[in-house]
Every structure is written in structure tokens, then in C-alpha cells.
Design a protein around this motif. Structure first.
Motif, short mmCIF file in Angstrom:
data_model
loop_
_atom_site.label_atom_id
_atom_site.label_comp_id
_atom_site.label_asym_id
_atom_site.label_seq_id
_atom_site.Cartn_x
_atom_site.Cartn_y
_atom_site.Cartn_z
N GLN A 170 46.37 44.89 83.41
CA GLN A 170 45.80 43.91 82.34
C GLN A 170 46.90 44.16 81.13
O GLN A 170 47.20 45.21 80.52
CB GLN A 170 44.32 44.28 81.64
CG GLN A 170 44.04 43.24 80.82
CD GLN A 170 43.71 41.80 81.44
OE1 GLN A 170 43.64 41.76 82.88
NE2 GLN A 170 43.54 40.70 80.96
N LYS A 175 38.95 41.22 80.94
CA LYS A 175 38.36 40.41 82.03
C LYS A 175 37.26 41.54 82.73
O LYS A 175 37.22 42.56 82.37
CB LYS A 175 39.33 40.10 83.17
CG LYS A 175 40.16 41.19 83.69
CD LYS A 175 41.00 40.73 84.89
CE LYS A 175 41.95 39.61 84.16
NZ LYS A 175 42.99 39.08 85.34
N ARG A 218 35.03 46.40 83.77
CA ARG A 218 35.50 45.78 82.47
C ARG A 218 36.71 46.46 82.00
O ARG A 218 36.75 47.82 81.79
CB ARG A 218 34.33 45.70 81.44
CG ARG A 218 32.94 44.86 81.77
CD ARG A 218 31.92 45.42 80.98
NE ARG A 218 30.80 44.36 81.62
CZ ARG A 218 29.75 44.84 82.44
NH1 ARG A 218 30.27 46.01 82.92
NH2 ARG A 218 29.03 44.03 82.91
N VAL A 235 36.56 37.24 89.70
CA VAL A 235 37.03 37.70 88.19
C VAL A 235 36.50 36.74 87.24
O VAL A 235 36.52 35.41 87.55
CB VAL A 235 38.53 37.61 88.37
CG1 VAL A 235 38.95 38.15 86.97
CG2 VAL A 235 39.13 38.38 89.43
N ARG A 236 35.97 37.19 86.07
CA ARG A 236 35.74 36.44 84.90
C ARG A 236 36.54 37.07 83.73
O ARG A 236 36.43 38.03 83.45
CB ARG A 236 34.19 36.33 84.49
CG ARG A 236 33.88 35.47 83.35
CD ARG A 236 32.49 35.69 82.83
NE ARG A 236 31.59 35.12 83.80
CZ ARG A 236 31.36 33.90 84.17
NH1 ARG A 236 31.84 33.04 83.12
NH2 ARG A 236 30.33 33.22 84.70
N ASN A 237 37.37 35.99 83.05
CA ASN A 237 37.99 36.34 81.86
C ASN A 237 37.26 36.43 80.62
O ASN A 237 36.47 35.64 80.48
CB ASN A 237 39.38 35.81 81.65
CG ASN A 237 40.31 35.61 82.85
OD1 ASN A 237 40.76 36.75 83.22
ND2 ASN A 237 40.55 34.67 83.46
N SER A 243 44.03 35.59 79.01
CA SER A 243 44.36 36.69 79.66
C SER A 243 45.64 36.70 80.46
O SER A 243 46.00 35.65 81.17
CB SER A 243 43.04 36.94 80.78
OG SER A 243 43.14 37.93 81.53
#
Length: 303
Positions: A170, A175, A218, A235-237, A243
Motif C-alpha cells: 500500500q 484498505k 486492515r 478488497v474494500r478501499n 487508494s
């Protein structure tokens, strides 16, 4: 099993191991392709990942390497067809320019095609191959490739599995990545997994009942995550910022053998046989891989 002792022993082994250029010392070298885990990377501020360079490099890449879509996806959507089924109606230049507000998602394959990523790519491959040597799963990172992911706040990457091992890093924004056990038939049937890996079956379909089996990680800029070979994930940003992340994908000698074993299983099922699933017995998987490789050599010799 004494977890505290195991952790201490792993820490001592890491302290004696060769230092890595891109990955921090907290990386769990012993868990490569065994379990997902987070660690720190050393690449924050790298010029190749600057917004200025990304804005230049991405539109210049061949269109076949750049996929973009709406970021308003669901976990069960077809990730491979998102750029077709959920087009955002913008050009790639417009998508980059409006990424903060357009609810969009960009994925770039083989970013190392651009010269600005070549030094970074070589460094990452070197580190991955050092990890492989320590785990005794090979010395060459087969098919190593860089992927870039740039997404609007709140975007979702649907559930999918990959035919390779992944290290995801990252650089901007946050995310949540939920990773599922790689060989658990409650996540997906072995027949589906093996058919997909053999390029001979449908993509895995998300089953919401499997959600409790996943582990959610996380992470923020500077964090990295290892996703093992064929471990399903979605995946969830985060909601606050665009992101930006990058992954290096690769196969080891071990995962190549497991791929061969899965391809053999898929061929055997075409003959109405019922082979034992791959991922449950290392000796049996190795024998299947050797059989498939021998058959492939024989086929080449008869041409």
C-alpha cells in the motif's frame, strides 16, 4: 505447539537471514504460501509510484495492459469482466484525473513495461527470490509481474482467486483485504478451484456463507500483505482517500508443481474419474505433478 516459542524462533531466524531491500525485517519468511500475513515495506516515496509518474506512465502503456471500470462493484461480481460489464464511460485519462470523485477502479498489468518501474521490479524480484530460497521452494520467481491498483474511496474488488502468489503493498489511502483459506472446500469446491487454475472451468463464484472463514487485514501506507497461492480474497478501499497499491505476483517451483497437479486432476475428471483434491497431501500432489510433466515431455517428443 508453543506459539510463543515458534514466534521467537522465527524472529531469530529472520535476524540471521539476508536483509531485503524492499521488505522490512518483520516479514514472516517462514510463512510464504502457507498463511497470509502483513509486514512493512520500504518503498514509500518511490518516484515510480508518484501521482505525476502514474499519470504519465499509465496512459502510455498498451491498452491491453490497462483495465478500468466503475468502482461500484459487489463481492460477487465477475472481476475479470468488470471493465466490460461495469464500464465507467470515461477515457483512461479522464478516469485518472477524476479518480477521487468518479467511483472508478484502475488495474494495470505488467507495469514494469514502463522504464520507470524497471529498477523497482528488479529489486522486488531479487527480494522474492531470496524468500523463495529460504523456504526452499525454488530460486527463480516464475512469471514475476507488477500490478498497479488505483481506486476511488470505497471501491470494492470482487472475490477472486489468483493462479500465483502475491505480495501487495500500500502506498496511499487504506484498505481492508479479506483472505480465505486456500484449500478449504467450504470457500469453493476443489473441482471449481482446479478447473479455474487449469483454464478449463468457470471462475469461482462468491458464497456469502463462507465470509466467517476469512481473515480481514486492515492496512495503510507502508503496509504489505502476502496472499498465498490460490487463496481467495476480496478488497474494500477506505472511505477517505484514493487508494494506490502495487503487487508483485510470481510462481515458485512448488506452486508450479501444484498447478501441474491441478491440471492433471482436471483432465482426469474429463475421463469421469474422481481424483483426490490437490492441497491435502504433498507427496500425492508431487507424484501428480511429475506424471503431468512426464506426459507433457512425451507429447512434445511425439510432435
Amino acid at each position: 505447539m508453543n506459539t510463543a516459542t515458534d514466534t521467537a524462533n522465527a524472529s531469530r531466524r529472520a535476524s540471521r537471514a539476508a536483509p531485503l531491500a524492499s521488505f522490512a525485517a518483520d516479514i514472516r519468511r517462514d510463512l510464504l504460501d502457507r498463511e497470509p500475513f502483513t509486514f512493512r515495506h520500504r518503498l514509500l516515496g518511490h518516484p515510480a509510484l508518484s501521482l505525476q509518474n502514474l499519470g504519465r506512465a499509465i496512459p502510455a502503456l498498451p491498452a491491453s495492459q490497462v483495465y478500468y471500470s466503475s468502482g461500484r462493484l459487489e463481492r460477487g461480481d465477475d472481476f475479470d469482466r468488470a471493465h466490460v460489464d461495469h464500464a465507467n464511460g470515461l477515457s483512461i485519462e479522464e478516469t485518472i484525473e477524476t479518480i477521487r470523485t468518479s467511483d472508478s477502479y484502475i488495474m494495470v498489468r505488467a507495469a514494469e513495461t514502463d522504464a520507470s518501474f524497471q529498477p523497482l521490479f528488479r529489486e522486488l524480484v531479487s527480494d522474492v527470490q531470496e524468500l523463495m530460497r529460504e523456504r526452499r521452494v525454488g530460486r527463480v520467481a516464475h512469471g514475476a509481474t507488477l500490478y498497479l491498483f488505483i481506486a476511488s474511496p470505497g471501491s470494492i474488488t470482487p472475490f477472486h482467486i489468483d493462479r500465483y502468489s502475491t505480495i501487495l503493498m500500500q502506498f496511499q489511502g487504506s484498505k481492508e483485504v479479506t483472505v480465505f483459506p486456500a484449500w478449504d472446500d467450504r470457500v469453493m469446491p476443489s473441482t471449481v478451484r482446479e478447473g479455474f487454475v487449469a483454464h478449463a472451468g468457470p471462475r469461482p463464484i462468491w458464497d456469502a456463507q463462507a465470509e466467517p472463514l476469512g481473515t480481514t487485514f486492515r492496512f495503510a501506507p507502508g503496509d504489505a500483505l502476502h496472499i498465498p497461492f490460490v487463496a481467495g480474497h476480496h478488497v474494500r478501499n477506505g472511505p477517505g482517500e484514493v487508494s494506490i497499491s502495487m503487487s508483485i505476483i510470481f510462481n515458485t517451483d512448488e506452486t508450479r508443481r501444484m498447478t501441474q497437479a491441478m491440471v492433471l486432476n482436471e483432465r482426469l475428471r474429463r475421463l469421469n474419474l474422481a481424483p483426490a483434491p490437490v492441497g491435502r497431501n504433498a507427496w500425492r500432489d508431487g507424484a501428480k505433478a511429475a506424471l503431468w510433466a512426464a506426459g507433457a515431455r512425451l507429447a512434445r517428443g511425439l510432435r
